[in-house]
Design an enzyme around this catalytic site. Structure first.
Site, PDB file in Angstrom:
ATOM      1  CG  HIS A  79      33.588  40.162  40.652  1.00  9.96           C
ATOM      2  ND1 HIS A  79      33.158  40.584  39.423  1.00  9.96           N
ATOM      3  CD2 HIS A  79      32.797  39.116  40.979  1.00  9.96           C
ATOM      4  CE1 HIS A  79      32.144  39.836  39.035  1.00  9.96           C
ATOM      5  NE2 HIS A  79      31.908  38.933  39.952  1.00  9.96           N
TER       6      HIS A  79
ATOM      7  CD  GLU B 251      43.038  54.223  39.384  1.00  8.67           C
ATOM      8  OE1 GLU B 251      43.238  53.015  39.209  1.00  8.67           O
ATOM      9  OE2 GLU B 251      42.105  54.652  40.100  1.00  8.67           O
TER      10      GLU B 251
ATOM     11  CG  ASP C 181      43.337  50.722  36.043  1.00  8.35           C
ATOM     12  OD1 ASP C 181      43.234  49.933  35.091  1.00  8.35           O
ATOM     13  OD2 ASP C 181      42.452  50.850  36.901  1.00  8.35           O
TER      14      ASP C 181
ATOM     15  CB  CYS D 268      47.673  49.480  46.193  1.00  2.00           C
ATOM     16  SG  CYS D 268      46.691  50.510  45.098  1.00  2.00           S
TER      17      CYS D 268
END
Length: 752
Positions: free
Chosen positions: A360, A601, A625, A672
């Site tokens: 994060h 992913e 991923d 994305c």
């Protein structure tokens, strides 16, 4: 021999510095192998030479003086071939070279093995003997094992500066995982974490007596706390339980523990570091003993250590009162809260020993446009405070005490990036339309506050990924339904009527919550994404209800399901969504069913597109991923991070196939991941046929500029040419050459 090997490794790892470790190793090896000489040669990559750095058996005057180019002499031959060399008569070998300073003409037998760490030759370990002797297989295996052990110790020492090549100046370079692009020059501010015995950096005390005094004061305060706690509980617990407080008092009063910490302080360690060293050593010892009572005391010692450390850190400023104008924040592990303590106009970059590119803090750093390098495991925190550094977030590098030439070079690159940003800013309100009038929708990834929504709204086609886990990460508990509703409503209102794709809680892997930790041996293949939330429907239901409540009257919500592997998972999630809609309707809240998408992913989803298309409304490719799983590479592991490349031919082939099959299914598909935010990657994705691209806001200007200057026809041709290439390096070279031909090379990040 195995027992001898184990003892030598223990001695080397326990040595107080590398000089002692090397001296110990050559002496122990000579004795174990019953040979006359053992020597260590250090490889100086910058000069391409090998330097004799330690020996037992050769003349000591030769240490640091004898050098030879890689490939020259027997030692140089071992280094260049990167394989052992075992000779009964060394002088008869054509590569033998005589060094008068060493006196090695007396020795006939020669066995040399390279010391290699992560494909880098660090040196050569050599044994020699006067009489002719062919070292047997056991001897060779023993020396190869010792070289492998020395490699890790040596690599760490070279990186941290505790052992330096004679030819190098003060500049040092450290590498980690590139987590957020950009470059910065500034001054290091080292931050220490709260009371965690395993995360206390080593620092040299400025005032030894002061450190000793504050240690004793901290111990006294803990003693008083325990005494008071015992008195408060005296009437509520049994005498047996009350005796624990007396045990604590005895431990605190024992002279040995206190004296050991004071001794470490006087040896050159600050009080918190000295305390942590001593407590860890006592705990490790107690946990190994056979006596049950003593093993239980390990927890007591650890607890006391933490209590004392907490008081020490209360008196130790964790952050400075005034930050340098260009602060490079460095720590063992940097949290979101730590970022908030530095004024935004002062913060220039982040470096952390721990962490990963998908954590994060990395997500937030990219959103803030802060150059960031994480996973820099060899970083010497104790030596960095106040140091001038150059941070390269593109390549994952940190230069400490850079030379004037290097700093000037990076300053010119930073100036060029800044000038380019100003130029591109003028066209950010223009459509992302190709010269042949093809509109390529650009969307933004979010997860933070929406202060920038007003400036972004006219430049994008919506939010392609709202990371709902970020609000979960910065609280001390799961946020409730009303709290989540407020957060989601703010996002949806800020970008309305543009669509906002909200991903359901995606934790696990390297993104766990402080109040919901997930400990796994292999977290990226474990309990994460939709797997977690389906196992905890009470969490997912609250989130879905909050999303639906927030969308009332706006109808721009889209829901995205992460880490899907099986069609069953989609069915289960859709049932929960429908149930949430019914429940809200029963409460008088009428909501429309939002569009639902699946993140592609996990490689398994590439072969289930038909079944998925029957159930959902759109696909979104998580290229980060997907790349990681296709290549079987943990991109956050510095040892293999170089193998992670979204431009690997296999990844690009998979992406092209996804776009083609989705078009056949008439299923909208977006990307994305970071590939979408790379100008060259964006052109490839556009040429493949993806319907939209979502990226972090700082990537928008370069991607828009590339799309506005390259036709769709040219992008399709670029895809055809690129898919014929066999290696990631060839792909990168071709993309760079083609963008150069289109006069767009300035849009690419700087590379070696």
């Amino acid at each position: 021999m195995l027992e001898v090997l184990r003892r030598i490794i223990q001695e080397v790892n326990g040595a107080r510095n590398l000089d002692v470790a090397l001296s110990t190793m050559v002496r122990r090896i000579r004795k174990a192998m019953h040979t006359d000489v053992c020597s260590f040669y250090l490889h100086d990559a910058e000069l391409g030479q090998l330097v004799l750095m330690e020996t037992i058996g050769l003349r000591t005057q030769a240490v640091g003086q004898v050098t030879l180019p890689q490939g020259e002499g027997l030692v140089g031959l071992v280094a260049s071939r990167e394989e052992p060399l075992n000779l009964e008569d060394a002088q008869a070998h054509p590569h033998f070279r005589y060094f008068e300073a060493t006196g090695e003409e007396r020795y006939s037998s020669f066995l040399g093995v390279p010391i290699i760490h992560q494909r880098r030759t660090l040196g050569v370990l050599v044994v020699q003997q006067a009489e002719k002797r062919r070292y047997d297989e056991e001897d060779e295996a023993f020396l190869v094992t010792m070289a492998a052990q020395l490699a890790g110790v040596l690599a760490h020492a070279l990186a941290t500066g505790s052992f330096t090549r004679p030819s190098l100046d003060g500049q040092a370079m450290f590498t980690g995982v590139a987590a957020s692009p950009g470059m910065a020059i500034g001054e290091v501010v080292v931050i220490a974490p709260p009371a965690d015995l395993n995360s206390v950096p080593d620092l040299i005390p400025a005032d030894v007596d002061y450190e000793v005094t504050r240690l004793r004061e901290a111990i006294d305060r803990v003693r008083e706390e325990i005494r008071s706690a015992g008195e408060r509980l005296a009437s509520r617990i049994s005498a047996q339980e009350l005796a624990l407080f007396e045990v604590y008092q005895q431990m605190l009063g024992e002279a040995a523990l206190s004296q050991e910490v004071v001794k470490r302080i006087r040896e050159g360690q600050w009080a918190p570091g000295a305390l942590a060293d001593v407590v860890r050593r006592h705990v490790q010892y107690l946990e190994r003993v056979d006596d049950d009572y003593l093993r239980e005391r390990a927890a007591d010692v650890r607890d006391l250590g933490r209590r004392v450390l907490a008081h020490l850190q209360e008196e130790t400023p964790q952050t400075p009162d005034v930050y340098p104008d260009s602060t490079i924040l460095v720590g063992d592990e940097i949290s979101v809260a730590m970022l908030g303590e530095v004024p935004r106009d002062k913060l220039a970059g982040l470096v952390s020993v721990r962490g990963s590119s998908t954590s994060h803090v990395a997500i937030i750093a990219r959103a803030m446009g802060l150059p960031t390098v994480l996973g820099m495991v060899d970083l010497p925190l104790s030596r960095l405070g106040g140091a001038r550094v150059v941070l390269d977030g593109h390549r994952g590098r940190l230069f400490v005490r850079p030379t004037a030439e290097l700093e000037s070079h990076y300053q010119s690159l930073i100036d060029e990036e800044r000038a380019l940003a100003e130029v591109l800013e003028h066209e950010q309100d223009l459509p992302s339309r190709t010269p042949d009038d093809y509109d390529m929708p650009l969307m933004v990834n979010t997860g933070l506050a929406v202060e920038a929504a007003a400036s972004l709204k006219n430049r994008i086609s919506g939010v392609g990924l709202y990371r709902t886990e970020v609000p979960f990460m910065i609280t001390e508990r799961f946020p409730g339904e009303q709290e989540q509703t407020r957060l989601y409503r703010k996002q949806l209102e800020s970008f309305a009527p543009l669509p906002v794709v909200m991903r359901t809680l995606d934790i696990g892997g390297d993104k766990d919550l402080p109040y919901f930790p997930i400990e796994e041996a292999n977290p990226f293949l474990g309990w994460r994404g939709i797997r977690v939330t389906l196992d905890h429907p009470e969490v997912l239901m609250v989130q879905l209800r909050a999303m639906l409540r927030a969308s009332v009257g706006l109808d721009n919500l889209q829901v995205l399901l992460p880490m899907v592997t099986n069609v069953d998972e989609v069915d289960d999630a859709l049932k929960l969504l429908d149930r949430a809609i019914i429940e809200l309707g029963e409460e008088g809240v009428e909501v429309n069913r939002p569009r639902v998408g699946v993140m592609l992913e996990v490689p398994a989803t590439l072969y289930q597109l038909d079944a998925l298309a029957e159930r959902v409304d759109f696909f979104s490719v998580g290229s980060n991923d997907l790349t990681q799983y296709l290549l079987a590479v943990d991109r956050n592991n510095p040892r293999v991070a170089e193998l992670y490349d979204a431009c690997h031919p296999a990844v690009l082939s998979a992406m092209a196939r996804l776009a083609k099959e989705s078009a056949a299914l008439r299923m909208p598909i977006s990307v994305c991941g970071e590939l979408a935010g790379d100008p060259a990657g964006a052109l490839l994705l556009m040429g493949m046929g993806f319907n939209s691209l979502s990226m972090n806001a700082p990537s928008l200007p370069r991607v828009r500029a590339a799309i506005r200057r390259v036709s769709l026809k040219a992008a399709r041709q670029l895809v055809e040419e690129t898919l014929r290439l066999d290696t990631p390096a060839a792909v990168r070279r071709h993309l760079s050459a083609q963008l150069g031909e289109w006069q767009l090379a300035h849009l690419l990040p700087p590379r070696d």
